[in-house]
Design a protein around this motif. Structure first.
Motif, PDB file in Angstrom:
ATOM      1  N   ALA A  72      -2.054   9.321  32.394  1.00 52.69           N
ATOM      2  CA  ALA A  72      -1.234  10.438  32.855  1.00 52.69           C
ATOM      3  C   ALA A  72      -1.644  11.740  32.181  1.00 52.69           C
ATOM      4  O   ALA A  72      -1.766  12.791  32.824  1.00 52.69           O
ATOM      5  CB  ALA A  72       0.246  10.149  32.598  1.00 52.69           C
ATOM      6  N   ALA A  73      -1.863  11.674  30.876  1.00 46.38           N
ATOM      7  CA  ALA A  73      -2.282  12.881  30.165  1.00 46.38           C
ATOM      8  C   ALA A  73      -3.699  13.277  30.563  1.00 46.38           C
ATOM      9  O   ALA A  73      -3.986  14.460  30.786  1.00 46.38           O
ATOM     10  CB  ALA A  73      -2.203  12.642  28.658  1.00 46.38           C
ATOM     11  N   ALA A  74      -4.591  12.296  30.666  1.00 46.31           N
ATOM     12  CA  ALA A  74      -6.002  12.585  30.938  1.00 46.31           C
ATOM     13  C   ALA A  74      -6.200  13.303  32.260  1.00 46.31           C
ATOM     14  O   ALA A  74      -6.981  14.264  32.349  1.00 46.31           O
ATOM     15  CB  ALA A  74      -6.808  11.287  30.916  1.00 46.31           C
ATOM     16  N   GLN A  75      -5.506  12.870  33.309  1.00 44.67           N
ATOM     17  CA  GLN A  75      -5.772  13.474  34.615  1.00 44.67           C
ATOM     18  C   GLN A  75      -5.298  14.927  34.674  1.00 44.67           C
ATOM     19  O   GLN A  75      -5.846  15.730  35.437  1.00 44.67           O
ATOM     20  CB  GLN A  75      -5.142  12.650  35.730  1.00 44.67           C
ATOM     21  CG  GLN A  75      -3.638  12.603  35.756  1.00 44.67           C
ATOM     22  CD  GLN A  75      -3.146  11.684  36.865  1.00 44.67           C
ATOM     23  OE1 GLN A  75      -3.607  10.561  37.026  1.00 44.67           O
ATOM     24  NE2 GLN A  75      -2.199  12.160  37.651  1.00 44.67           N
ATOM     25  N   ASN A  76      -4.338  15.278  33.851  1.00 49.28           N
ATOM     26  CA  ASN A  76      -3.894  16.677  33.796  1.00 49.28           C
ATOM     27  C   ASN A  76      -4.758  17.514  32.865  1.00 49.28           C
ATOM     28  O   ASN A  76      -5.131  18.643  33.176  1.00 49.28           O
ATOM     29  CB  ASN A  76      -2.429  16.733  33.354  1.00 49.28           C
ATOM     30  CG  ASN A  76      -1.480  16.344  34.456  1.00 49.28           C
ATOM     31  OD1 ASN A  76      -1.102  17.158  35.283  1.00 49.28           O
ATOM     32  ND2 ASN A  76      -1.121  15.070  34.494  1.00 49.28           N
TER      33      ASN A  76
END
Length: 320
Positions: A72-76
């Motif tokens: 979740a953090a990585a894609q943002n």
């Protein structure tokens, strides 16, 4: 930690989640007030947001809560890097059922925190509400550090097209998981926890990248966004694409041409960019094609070896 989210209560859950967060210089005031304060030395803030829905973007039988947090953090954060910016902070929105074990959101927050550390960002705050389906929403912020943002609309005919990061690994991992297997592990882990090349985004901006995006929907689809926004055509040279031997083995086992994963598989969050033709690219960048003059309204914006790609071009939430 025992018990459910409902037994712990909203404020108990918030206390537990915020206790997992560590400070960063960019987050001047973190959780605990009405809003966070994040430093913006550039006086401009890059902002992006994404939503992950259980059953659509992740499955609890495939991924741990920690995996989901990292993803979740990585894609943002990858979207911030794709603008040529340095990630600074994220805000977390979380919807969870009352009966969910407390360990799940706690491990999720650990994953978000650890991915932020990789990117050099911090968790600035967020919100938690009760709902029937687990939903994770991340808003990521970034700092341009005096540079202009690298958008999708700056590519020019004659530019080279280059990529850094993995392509097709997440799609291959998804294919493995879909058939009930858990190996080859490297591809399964690539699906569970993408590894965007964060530092390459600002570095590409410094090199003079004319357009850039992360590969979230598939290489053909995402280069299509650049081509249409820039009013050029992009031609991909398939021989320049990296298809590892293990990916070929997976493709043979499941009856899929692995080139399809490389061209259309999303969620690797590699960075693809266009550069002036005279640019000397670092070794981490692989030249995979060229931007050319657009052919006309009905011509495909992206071609592969000069021909239209006649298979699905990437992910569309509302497509068939």
């Amino acid at each position: 930690m025992k018990g459910s989210v409902g037994e712990l209560g909203e404020f108990g859950l918030i206390r537990e989640l915020t206790s997992r967060i560590t400070g960063t210089p960019a987050v001047r005031l973190g959780p605990g007030d009405d809003a966070a304060v994040v430093a913006a030395p550039d006086r401009r803030v890059v902002a992006t947001t994404d939503i992950l829905l259980e059953g659509r973007h992740f499955r609890r039988d495939w991924s741990t809560a920690y995996d989901v947090g990292r993803k979740a953090a990585a894609q943002n954060l990858a979207d911030v890097a794709a603008m040529g910016a340095v990630p600074t902070a994220v805000l977390v929105g979380l919807v969870v059922p009352a009966e969910l074990p407390v360990t799940w959101p706690v491990e999720l927050m650990d994953g978000i925190r650890d991915e932020c550390r990789v990117a050099g960002a911090g968790v600035a705050g967020g919100d938690v509400v009760r709902g029937d389906l687990i939903t994770v929403s991340i808003t990521a912020l970034g700092d341009l550090r005096g540079r202009e943002p690298v958008t999708r609309s700056g590519a020019r005919a004659g530019d080279i097209v280059a990529v850094t990061g993995w392509l097709g690994w997440s799609a291959a991992g998804h294919a493995v998981l879909s058939r009930g297997f858990r190996s080859p592990r490297a591809f399964v882990e690539a699906h569970r926890r993408p590894e965007p090349p964060y530092v390459a985004g600002p570095a590409a901006a410094a090199l003079g990248a004319t357009a850039m995006t992360d590969v979230s929907d598939g290489l053909v689809a995402d280069l299509g966004h650049i081509a249409l926004s820039s009013k050029v055509r992009v031609d991909i040279v398939s021989a320049s694409l990296d298809v590892p031997a293990q990916m070929s083995d997976i493709g043979q086992a499941v009856g899929v041409d692995p080139l399809q994963w490389v061209l259309t598989g999303g969620e690797d969050h590699a960075l693809v960019a266009t550069f002036p033709p005279e640019t000397k690219l670092p070794a981490r960048w692989r030249t995979i094609g060229q931007a050319l003059p657009a052919r006309g309204r009905n011509a495909p914006p992206v071609t592969v070896d000069g021909a239209a790609w006649d298979q699905a071009g990437g992910w569309d939430h509302f497509g068939a």
